[in-house]
Write an enzyme that holds these catalytic residues in place. Structure first.
Site, PDB file in Angstrom:
ATOM      1  N   ASP A   1       0.748  -1.153   0.034  1.00  0.00           N
ATOM      2  CA  ASP A   1       0.078  -0.082  -0.093  1.00  0.00           C
ATOM      3  C   ASP A   1       0.685   1.264   0.058  1.00  0.00           C
ATOM      4  O   ASP A   1       1.840   1.168   0.427  1.00  0.00           O
ATOM      5  CB  ASP A   1      -0.846  -0.021   1.119  1.00  0.00           C
ATOM      6  N   ASP A   2       0.140   2.392  -0.456  1.00  0.00           N
ATOM      7  CA  ASP A   2       0.862   3.751  -0.099  1.00  0.00           C
ATOM      8  C   ASP A   2       1.578   4.361  -1.002  1.00  0.00           C
ATOM      9  O   ASP A   2       2.120   5.472  -1.196  1.00  0.00           O
ATOM     10  CB  ASP A   2       1.153   4.117   1.357  1.00  0.00           C
ATOM     11  N   HIS A  59      -5.960   2.999  -3.834  1.00  0.00           N
ATOM     12  CA  HIS A  59      -6.133   2.969  -2.498  1.00  0.00           C
ATOM     13  C   HIS A  59      -6.270   4.577  -2.268  1.00  0.00           C
ATOM     14  O   HIS A  59      -5.943   5.238  -1.246  1.00  0.00           O
ATOM     15  CB  HIS A  59      -4.631   2.802  -2.198  1.00  0.00           C
ATOM     16  N   HIS A 100      -5.758   9.448   0.297  1.00  0.00           N
ATOM     17  CA  HIS A 100      -5.557   8.535   1.650  1.00  0.00           C
ATOM     18  C   HIS A 100      -6.550   9.158   2.745  1.00  0.00           C
ATOM     19  O   HIS A 100      -5.843   9.243   3.747  1.00  0.00           O
ATOM     20  CB  HIS A 100      -4.234   8.524   2.031  1.00  0.00           C
ATOM     21  N   HIS A 113       3.823  -2.289   3.080  1.00  0.00           N
ATOM     22  CA  HIS A 113       3.713  -0.796   2.505  1.00  0.00           C
ATOM     23  C   HIS A 113       4.966  -0.714   2.110  1.00  0.00           C
ATOM     24  O   HIS A 113       6.028  -0.730   2.496  1.00  0.00           O
ATOM     25  CB  HIS A 113       3.400   0.446   3.577  1.00  0.00           C
TER      26      HIS A 113
HETATM   27 NI    NI Z   1      -2.636   3.193   3.339  1.00  0.00          NI
END
Ligand code: NI
Length: 232
Positions: A33-34, A84, A88, A175
């Site tokens: 993620d991210d 995603h 955020h 991540h």
């Molecule tokens: Ni995230």
């Protein structure tokens, strides 16, 4: 005759063995993620490539816009790209209009880079409700193995968390914006491969748990076996 029956037995044993090997295939999905991160994602892609492992990247739209070449490489090398959101936010705290903007901007940048609209959303912090499901109108992908890599920033902790929590069908959360997370991936791959796990994308994982058919519609998925339909 005796020779013949021995041959038949041998062939039968061979087929049963092959069938068993297929049935025993234990699948897991690594998810990141991210990102994309200009510091770490490409090193992660090198590791995944070297090990012939496909993962799923839940990218943040505004990071994808900044680093489109990294997202293009993820796509070209066979990884799955999911949304995603654009920035955020906690989706439980924003208006429907803002949600739609988060959805549309991220879908557009991913489509521009890969040619495909993302099939899945990973809601930030795993936070979702009926409104989020309705706005995205596609499966929301959470996780069953939480490494807490963002919190501990420890290679040792990440490796132990995966070893302790992973089961057949797990969706593992990492991540790719932390050095220690990327540092732990070679060991994570080695350990899970030694236990007989095969790495697949989230699409492949969910389809394998759904008679080979793609999982679509409003659901929240935590693993290969756990996609819950709408709750009220
Ligand atoms: Ni995230």
């Amino acid at each position: 005759m005796k020779k013949f029956s021995r041959l038949v037995l041998f062939i039968l044993a061979f087929f049963l063995g092959t069938l068993h090997a297929f049935a025993a295939e234990k699948l897991v999905a690594l998810t990141f993620d991210d990102g994309p991160s200009p510091q770490y994602t490409e090193r992660l892609l090198d590791i995944l490539k070297k090990n012939n492992v496909h993962a799923t990247f839940f990218v943040i739209g505004k990071n994808a816009e900044k680093y489109p070449k990294i997202v293009a490489r993820e796509h070209t090398e066979g990884h799955e790209i999911g949304s995603h959101t654009w920035s955020h936010p906690n989706l439980k705290n924003i208006s429907q209009k803002k949600m739609e903007a988060e959805r549309d901007k991220t879908d557009a940048i991913i489509k521009k880079i890969t040619g495909e609209t993302p099939k899945f959303l990973r809601p930030p912090y795993g936070n979702e409700n009926a409104k989020v499901r309705a706005v995205w109108n596609r499966p929301l992908i959470n996780w069953s193995v939480d490494t807490l890599d963002w919190k501990y920033r420890s290679k040792k902790h990440n490796i132990a968390a995966v070893n302790e929590q992973t089961k057949e069908g797990s969706i593992i959360l990492f991540h790719d914006i932390h050095k220690t997370s990327v540092d732990s991936i070679q060991s994570v791959i080695d350990n899970l491969k030694a236990k007989g796990y095969k790495f697949v994308t989230v699409s492949e994982l969910l389809a394998a748990g759904n008679d080979g058919k793609a999982v679509t519609g409003q659901k929240v998925c935590y693993s290969q076996w756990n996609c819950t339909s709408l709750k009220k």
